[in-house]
Design an enzyme around this catalytic site. Sequence first.
Site: not given
Length: 635
Positions: A116, A352
Amino acid sequence: MWGICSRTVVGMAKTGGSVRPQHLVKPVSATRVAGRYLSHQKGLPCLPVPPLQQTCERYVTALEPIADADELMHTKKLVEEFQKAGGLGERLQKGLEKRARSTENWLSEWWVQLAYLEYRMPVVVHSSPGLVLPRMDFNDKLGQIRFAAKLIAGVLDFKTMIDNETLPVENMGGKPLCMNQYYEVLSSCRIPGLKRDSIVNHAKSSQPPKHISVTHNFQFFQLDVYNSDGTPLTEDQLRHQLERICSASQEMNAEPVGILTTQHRDSWGEAYLRLIKDKTNKESVAAIQKSIFTLCLDGATPEVTQEMSRSCAAVQMLHGGGSRWNSGNRWFDKTLQFIVGEDGTCGANYEHAPAEGPPIVALIDHVVEYTRKPETARSPAASLPTPRKLHFNITPEIKSDIEEAKRSIDTLAGDLDIKVIVFSHFGKNVPKAHKMSPDAFIQVALQLAFYRLYRRCCATYESASLRMYRLGRTDTIRSASSASASFVKAFDNPSTQNMEKVDLMEKAVKAHRSYTNMAINGQAIDRHLLGLKLQAIEEKLSIPEIFKDSVYTKALHYQLSTSQVPSKTDCVMCFGPVVPDGYGVCYNPMNDHINFAMSSFNTCEETDAGRLAQAVEGALMDMRAALERAPRAKL
Ligand code: COA
Ligand code: HC5
């Protein structure tokens, strides 16, 4: 007390004789059932490091359906070299085992960084999923505001359970799951950086936020959602406040500052520094980042046919439709954004990095249930403070950043093809009746659909939850197996007897379920291989040859990136493909139907979300037909 990883616990603080991660330290309030969360977390096992030989063997097996014979032979040699006694593999394995003893979870921090925060593509489409709720029963501004007020009240109701640590502990196959992700989704935000991003979570500060952020016509507001006595605003109070926000943001030509968050992360990282140079802008951004969540009151969406309306809603949730529509009515760095349109469309988008889908879905299931209940208490709204408008000073530099972001999101929005379908012929009921795992059945159908379109198998990713372990995130279920390859190759072959088809189907389904069991028990290969590679980097050793191998790259080129996200509400989740020539497939199997969202990129001539959707429907139907033709005794 901490099981196998008890020796040194990094980043921990003492709280009342026990330890918890530093970032989870919260002052104990009178209402909290102190320590309930902590004692649950303490009882969870640590993520194991699988044996090296096991991973090496399983890696070679997993390559069989996707690599050709020559490639496989070469890779086998590299793997043997890697795992031989006294070799690099053993050394890295020891390093990894040491890391596992000295951290709460050897993988989680690495994973968040790599998957991420260091991933630089826009979060929009490439990382943040969208969630589409069933269309609600309203069709105008008043209905939009009414529903949004209920929704806020529902989130605050759920938040009470988080704050009081009274969330029921979830389990998988009877085993309790890690609940940490629930503490990461509210009051948190991603912050862009020049090379990597970071996450802030204000729920853990000494003064947790009491406001949400609301965006309407591209303008942002800070809305306090608690009274001074700590009680949440009632629905009618919230309605009144949302009306005030809408009246104060009638202007249609406001600069869509939020569109900056759709950019490539490096560009946004640079633009962010330019944006927050101004004191007012800095304060406005901070208010959004600190807010409990963002509520997006959306404007119009393109008119589409009834058949296209779910796909259109998926577009709205995933990227907002481009600069002409609602992409500027967002702050995509925000962990949780609820989106409510004027026409009854509603859903969410979430960043996310801090959590997987299931905790978000549990929160949303709760909210939907809450919105269906009649309104409870009413309170006078007149004396509430005016919601604070968050102002932005737009310099020419920022204006040009906004224009660039508009161009990029319009290109991305134009490139994404998304198709939502409701497969209405059956759901989990049919595979269950044939004593098969529904998830495995659907995955095998996806393999068949892909094979029918391309006459080959591809590296396929399915998310498996590692939440049986403390701070666990995900591992990969590799759905393309030798068993699924044998099945898909034989299924349309006219010389294959039905009995054999069913036999191969059962074997493929069983192989998938057994990979799933391996993955959720921490014995899959992908995160382990990644860990070994990162360990080499950490120890400043040379990168092992197995990771430089073109087959490794091929194995990670997931043309099918899939995920099952079940929910109580009849909704559908969606995300983009992870490679330019691939598909994103998210599905929600209900008892008697299955919701699917397929995505692909228009710039890739070989892929077509609609075609894959049709092929999946065909595969599911044909697989059922084969089962029904088989003699009962066989089943
Ligand atoms: N015969 C009859 N019934 C069966 C069966 C069989 N052979 N095998 C399974 N079932 C039943 C199960 O008991 C279960 O019953 P339920 O509906 O009453 O709960 C149901 O079928 C579903 O089981 P299955 O289809 O095998 O899948 P699962 O629920 O075990 O899920 C995963 C599999 C991989 C999706 C799950 O383990 C997982 O990891 N989920 C998390 C994924 C995730 O995090 N996604 C989002 C990432 S952001
Ligand atoms: C609303 C839930 C959407 C699901 C998101 C999801 O499955 O993300 C996967 C996370 C992971 O670690 O497997 C990644 N994926 C979208 C690329 C499958």
